[in-house]
Each structure stands twice: as C-alpha cells, then as structure tokens.
Scaffold this active site. Structure first.
Site, PDB file in Angstrom:
ATOM      1  N   ALA A  33       0.726  -1.081  -0.005  1.00  0.00           N
ATOM      2  CA  ALA A  33       0.100   0.035   0.064  1.00  0.00           C
ATOM      3  C   ALA A  33       0.766   1.363   0.006  1.00  0.00           C
ATOM      4  CB  ALA A  33      -0.868   0.191   0.997  1.00  0.00           C
ATOM      5  N   ALA A  43     -16.853   0.379  16.168  1.00  0.00           N
ATOM      6  CA  ALA A  43     -18.286   0.354  16.640  1.00  0.00           C
ATOM      7  C   ALA A  43     -19.039  -0.850  16.535  1.00  0.00           C
ATOM      8  CB  ALA A  43     -19.176   1.391  16.009  1.00  0.00           C
ATOM      9  N   GLY A 187     -23.374 -24.257  10.292  1.00  0.00           N
ATOM     10  CA  GLY A 187     -23.105 -23.004  10.422  1.00  0.00           C
ATOM     11  C   GLY A 187     -22.733 -21.946   8.667  1.00  0.00           C
ATOM     12  N   GLU A 190     -27.656 -19.333   7.180  1.00  0.00           N
ATOM     13  CA  GLU A 190     -28.099 -18.366   8.072  1.00  0.00           C
ATOM     14  C   GLU A 190     -29.177 -18.980   9.094  1.00  0.00           C
ATOM     15  OE1 GLU A 190     -26.855 -15.473   8.236  1.00  0.00           O
ATOM     16  OE2 GLU A 190     -25.779 -15.722   6.319  1.00  0.00           O
ATOM     17  N   LYS A 205     -25.885 -10.454  -5.636  1.00  0.00           N
ATOM     18  CA  LYS A 205     -24.304 -10.825  -6.326  1.00  0.00           C
ATOM     19  C   LYS A 205     -24.469 -10.397  -7.885  1.00  0.00           C
ATOM     20  CE  LYS A 205     -23.189 -13.408  -2.221  1.00  0.00           C
ATOM     21  NZ  LYS A 205     -23.153 -14.696  -1.576  1.00  0.00           N
TER      22      LYS A 205
END
Ligand code: HSE
Length: 436
Positions: A33, A43, A187, A190, A205
């Site tokens: 980068a 958050a 898993g 959902e 998508k």
C-alpha cells in the site's frame, strides 16, 4: 507517514477476520500500500466482545455515528449488513467525506445507484470487493482485469449455502430439507436461510456483477429470482444420467434486445469445470470477446476469505485517495456519464434450453402428443429419457431436454402439455445452460 485510519462498523465474523489479517500481515500490506493501514476505532453493540477481539489500543464504542464523526478516520468499513441502518450510516459516512468499504451486497444491489451518486458527488470511493463471492477478486477482475473486453455473459455459483445443499443432495441422495438442517448445524446457512435458498443472496451478487460487466445501473428489482426449495433429488439423478449437474446459477448476458439477469437452478454439462465446484465453494465464469472464457474460483464466505477482499479494498483506497477523483477507477467500471440504458429483459424474453420431467400415463401415444406440442411451438428436442415403468405401475417419468427457445414459447407449450389428461402431475421445468 501516519497509517491510514480505519473505523469498523461491526466486528462480527468478517470484522474480526479483517482485524486479524491486518495485524498478521501488516508489514506485507504496508509494502504494497505504501503506507500502514490501522484499525483505529470499532463500533459494535457488544462492546465487551469487541474489546476482547481488538484489545486496549483500539477505541471501541457502541455508536457507529461516533466513528463517522471522528475527523481522524479516513475509511469507514460497513460490516453491519441489510439495508436499514447500514444504508443511513453509509450515506452519512459519505456525506462526512469518508471513503467507504462494504461487504453489503443487499445494500448495493438495491440502493447502489443512490450510494454511488452520493459518493461521486462527494469525491469519495465506495469499495465493495467483499460483496460478491467473498474472497474471489471478481469485482477487480470484471472492472479492471477485463477492461479491454466486451463482456458477453457471466455465470456464477455465488451462494455457498445452496451449493453445499445441492452437492450433498447429489452425493448422498438426501432431500433438500435434510441437507438444509445439516447446513444450518454446520453454520453455513443463516438461522433464517431464506435469502440463501430462495436465490435472493445470489441475485444481489448477480445484480452487482451485471452492472459492472455491462455498464448498466444496479437493478435488483428487475432480476428474475428462483431458489432451490422445489428441487427434487430425482431431478438431480436424471440430470446426472443425461450428463449434467444442477447448480444454482446467477447469470447475466448481453443480447441485442437487452440484458438477461436471472438466478435459478440450472443444468450444466458435468464436464464443465464450474459443474464440479462442490460444497460451499464459489466460482464465476466470464465470457468476453478478447480473452475468451475465464473462470474464478474460491471461498465465497468466511472470516478471512472475506477479510481478504475487504483489505484489498483498503489497500486500493490507501493508494488512490490522494488521486484526482476523476482519475480513479469508476465504481461500476464505466464512467458515470457513459452508462448504458439497455433494458433488463423480462424472463419471458430470455432464450435458454430446458429440462422437463413429466409424470405421464404409460399408454400408447403419450410421447407423440407431448412432442407434438413442442414441435408446434417450434421447440426442438435435444434428448429424451423414459424411465421404465416399475412392476404394477401404470405411470412413468418422461424426461426431455430441449434446444434453446424463448421462454414465452416454453411457457405456452408447458401450459398445453399440462392440460393433457395423460400428464398426471405438475411438470417440472429446470433451465439448462451449455456454457460453451
Ligand atoms: N450466505 C452467503 C453464502 C454468504 O452462503 O454464500 C456469503 O455472501
């Protein structure tokens, strides 16, 4: 130089993967980068859990707006999902002059036009590699790697949950319901797997890919969406006998009349590489005029595979944020003032081939009547398979593969065949793509 400052909104599976990979590979990432990339603020409603992931050096708050309001934050990474609060926060971040990275395919497929317009106006980037096919860099490939080409079509296995279910149904002869329970226990699916199994996630998508491939606005509302809930194991077996596998495909094609945008179960020749993509893996095939066919394969979900895509976007933004906005790569690959208004075609105008399964009375003349209806509709038959009636059975299964025809004609022929007194059950119709 001070590292670029990143704020994460949400630190669940993808957020924690992003944090972990950024830590682990920070030196390598900085060499690429040209500058460090640092998560400075997170958050999350579960502050204690977030702190247990990021430690004491990163500021953790329970209010996403505190991240957006922080003048030190350069890039906001939205990993909340959905189109409610996530949409508001992304728009607020843009308005605050932050660059945004998001993995939120639902948000972009439905509200992308508004979000990209806001970002364009503000001169900030919205990057979304993680929104399609997780770790596979398909956005980068479509938008930049294939930029010389006129893309003709793309077809992808872009939902891991449904591909896992279909693979298990084929391998083990299990029913849809049984495998779904297994997928939930593992898993993959959902807790509420509706978006996966009804094809909505794949359609989100496919919508994003169609926009980038053809330079059209995102138009999820015009996509044809059909999931795998009605698929029966016997169709998977019959398809196999005919040399095909059934996959849930997201397809987008350019035609002279418009763009096809559709998600549905689809027979694919077993010899195609994409037909052999099994389990929760994803793959996208792209047909373009100069390069020919290319295929992209990898993990479409999961913590670090998705983090790989999020971090690729962070690196892109780190490299480009000082560039003149007009010289950056356009969000949807084409310049905003050069978008095409080619319409998305209604499903009735789509041209494809078909697998049909008819439960019919085992009587003379039945096959002739069925093929007569197809002939009258100008639909050419490619192959026919008839199961031998079992002992004492007065019915049998007739499987027909057709050549390409327009869907409206097939709908008409199906309605006529269904009226025959010798057709004993609702006809199963599954679309078929040769992908050659
Ligand atoms: N539910 C999605 C899948 C996760 O099964 O592929 C990644 O978008």
């Amino acid at each position: 130089m001070k590292p670029i400052q990143v704020g994460l909104l949400g630190i669940g599976t993808v957020g924690s993967g992003t944090f972990e990979v950024l830590q682990r590979n920070q030196e390598e990432i900085q060499r690429r980068a040209g500058r460090g990339i640092e998560v400075a603020m997170v958050a999350d409603l579960d502050v204690a859990r977030a702190k247990s992931i990021v430690g004491t050096k990163v500021q953790v708050v329970d209010d996403a707006r505190k991240v957006i309001a922080n003048p030190e934050i350069d890039i906001v990474v939205e990993l909340i999902g959905g189109y409610g609060i996530a949409k508001q926060l992304v728009l607020e971040a843009i308005e605050a002059g932050k660059h945004v990275v998001t993995a939120n395919k639902a948000l972009l497929a439905v509200h992308g036009t508004e979000i990209f317009a806001a970002a364009h106006k503000k001169g900030v980037m919205v990057a979304f590699e993680a929104a399609v096919a997780g770790g596979i860099p398909i956005i980068k490939a479509l938008r930049e790697g294939l930029t010389a080409n006129r893309i003709q079509w793309l077809a992808g296995i872009i939902n891991g949950t449904t591909n896992f279910i279909l693979s298990e149904m084929r391998d083990k002869g299990l029913t849809f319901g049984d495998v779904l329970k297994q997928a939930q226990a593992l898993g993959y699916a959902e807790a509420d797997p509706t978006f996966d199994i009804e094809g909505v996630d794949a359609a989100h998508k496919a919508t994003i890919m169609s926009a980038i491939a053809f330079g059209i606005p995102v138009q999820f509302d015009k996509a044809y969406v059909e999931g795998i809930t009605k698929l029966e194991s016997q169709d998977i077996k019959y398809a196999e006998q005919l040399g095909y596998r059934i996959k849930l495909l997201g397809i987008s094609k350019r035609t002279a009349a418009g763009i096809e945008l559709r998600v549905h179960p689809c027979l694919v020749p077993a010899k195609r590489l994409i037909a052999n993509v099994e389990g929760a893996m994803n793959a996208v095939m792209v047909q373009a005029d100069a390069v020919g066919t290319t295929l992209y394969y990898g993990k479409g979900a999961g913590s670090e595979p998705t983090a790989s895509a999020v971090i690729a976007d962070l690196v892109d933004i780190t490299r480009l944020h000082t560039a003149d906005p007009l010289n950056r790569v356009p969000h949807l690959a084409f310049q905003p003032d050069a978008m095409s208004n080619l319409p998305i075609l209604p499903m009735a105008q789509v041209v494809t081939s078909y697998y049909l399964r008819l439960r019919v009375a085992d009587q003379a003349g039945v096959l002739a009547k069925v093929t007569g209806i197809l002939a009258n509709a100008d639909i050419s038959i490619d192959a026919v398979l008839q199961r031998e009636a079992g002992e004492g059975e007065s019915h049998t299964d007739l499987i027909i593969l057709t050549h390409d025809c327009v869907e409206a004609k097939m709908n008409q022929a199906l309605a006529e065949m269904q009226q025959l007194s010798t057709v004993l059950a609702p006809i199963t119709r599954i679309r078929k793509e040769e992908l050659n």
